[in-house]
Design a protein around this motif. Sequence first.
Motif, PDB file in Angstrom:
ATOM      1  N   ALA A 181       3.544  -1.925 -11.758  1.00  0.00           N
ATOM      2  CA  ALA A 181       4.591  -2.828 -12.252  1.00  0.00           C
ATOM      3  C   ALA A 181       5.343  -2.202 -13.430  1.00  0.00           C
ATOM      4  O   ALA A 181       6.583  -2.280 -13.511  1.00  0.00           O
ATOM      5  N   TRP A 182       4.612  -1.577 -14.323  1.00  0.00           N
ATOM      6  CA  TRP A 182       5.246  -0.921 -15.476  1.00  0.00           C
ATOM      7  C   TRP A 182       6.171   0.203 -15.018  1.00  0.00           C
ATOM      8  O   TRP A 182       7.280   0.349 -15.510  1.00  0.00           O
ATOM      9  N   ARG A 183       5.712   0.983 -14.046  1.00  0.00           N
ATOM     10  CA  ARG A 183       6.529   2.080 -13.528  1.00  0.00           C
ATOM     11  C   ARG A 183       7.798   1.571 -12.840  1.00  0.00           C
ATOM     12  O   ARG A 183       8.823   2.250 -12.840  1.00  0.00           O
ATOM     13  N   ARG A 184       7.724   0.373 -12.254  1.00  0.00           N
ATOM     14  CA  ARG A 184       8.906  -0.224 -11.617  1.00  0.00           C
ATOM     15  C   ARG A 184       9.898  -0.767 -12.624  1.00  0.00           C
ATOM     16  O   ARG A 184      10.994  -1.184 -12.262  1.00  0.00           O
ATOM     17  N   GLY A 185       9.496  -0.802 -13.893  1.00  0.00           N
ATOM     18  CA  GLY A 185      10.382  -1.313 -14.925  1.00  0.00           C
ATOM     19  C   GLY A 185      10.145  -2.756 -15.307  1.00  0.00           C
ATOM     20  O   GLY A 185      10.891  -3.319 -16.130  1.00  0.00           O
ATOM     21  N   GLU A 186       9.102  -3.376 -14.759  1.00  0.00           N
ATOM     22  CA  GLU A 186       8.784  -4.749 -15.138  1.00  0.00           C
ATOM     23  C   GLU A 186       8.248  -4.772 -16.568  1.00  0.00           C
ATOM     24  O   GLU A 186       7.477  -3.911 -16.964  1.00  0.00           O
ATOM     25  N   ARG A 187       8.655  -5.790 -17.325  1.00  0.00           N
ATOM     26  CA  ARG A 187       8.252  -5.864 -18.728  1.00  0.00           C
ATOM     27  C   ARG A 187       7.600  -7.193 -19.086  1.00  0.00           C
ATOM     28  O   ARG A 187       7.490  -7.566 -20.247  1.00  0.00           O
ATOM     29  N   GLU A 188       7.132  -7.906 -18.055  1.00  0.00           N
ATOM     30  CA  GLU A 188       6.315  -9.096 -18.281  1.00  0.00           C
ATOM     31  C   GLU A 188       5.575  -9.421 -16.988  1.00  0.00           C
ATOM     32  O   GLU A 188       5.989  -9.004 -15.896  1.00  0.00           O
ATOM     33  N   GLY A 189       4.484 -10.148 -17.130  1.00  0.00           N
ATOM     34  CA  GLY A 189       3.731 -10.520 -15.941  1.00  0.00           C
ATOM     35  C   GLY A 189       2.302 -10.915 -16.274  1.00  0.00           C
ATOM     36  O   GLY A 189       1.821 -10.714 -17.397  1.00  0.00           O
ATOM     37  N   VAL A 190       1.637 -11.504 -15.293  1.00  0.00           N
ATOM     38  CA  VAL A 190       0.238 -11.912 -15.411  1.00  0.00           C
ATOM     39  C   VAL A 190      -0.532 -11.261 -14.262  1.00  0.00           C
ATOM     40  O   VAL A 190      -0.116 -11.345 -13.097  1.00  0.00           O
ATOM     41  N   PHE A 191      -1.626 -10.604 -14.597  1.00  0.00           N
ATOM     42  CA  PHE A 191      -2.457  -9.920 -13.613  1.00  0.00           C
ATOM     43  C   PHE A 191      -3.869 -10.480 -13.730  1.00  0.00           C
ATOM     44  O   PHE A 191      -4.465 -10.455 -14.801  1.00  0.00           O
TER      45      PHE A 191
END
Length: 224
Positions: free
Chosen positions: A135-145
């Motif tokens: 997700a970080w590599r895709r450019g996402e900057r928020e989320g819940v895992f």
Amino acid sequence: MTDTCKVLMIFPLFNANSFWNYKEACDLSGARYPAAPLGLITVAALLPKNWEVRLVNRNTEQLGDDDFDWADIVMTGGMLPQRNDALHIIEMCRAANKPVVIGGPDVTSSPALYAAANFQVLGEAEEIMVDFIEAWRRGEREGVFEAPMGKTDVTKSPLPRFDLLKLDQYLHVGVQFSRGCPFSCEFCDIIELYGRVPRTKTNAQVMAELDALYALGYRGHVDF
């Protein structure tokens, strides 16, 4: 995208009256704090090898503006007695405009209290880090895992990054042999977080961790 990232890992302060903060024993032995942050250095071992990692333990050393300036992302988290400082670290990250990941037992138990963090990692990191990194590599900057409780195969857990520790600061260094517990102590939440069935590492894993500590020159107490 060039796959590089500078990760600042911050271990929050324990409350002064916490069970985990037995200062007098440290004073007698010349240590700054009882235990090393085993969770964070295990997470560090799950990150891509070419990512840079810097560890700051707020119980033993100062966190400076230069640490935030250096970092691309901040990872933090811990137990209930660290909650106050963990929330403060999130505020500092927001003020410095640095994305912050929060994980560990307390956010897993009470995720709503940590809503200000960019990312929440709930449960055991081995089940989550691949998805987070993608997700970080895709450019996402928020989320819940979130990982399912008590499902992690700890025989696949990596050798912790003991090299990130300033070993002379600690009264003892931990080696984790198992997760989960068959007992139901009223003061403990381990069964709620990691299940009732102990899952154990192999003898070879434990010996490798001891060998790694020895190779780094550590000759002190080891806590299993």
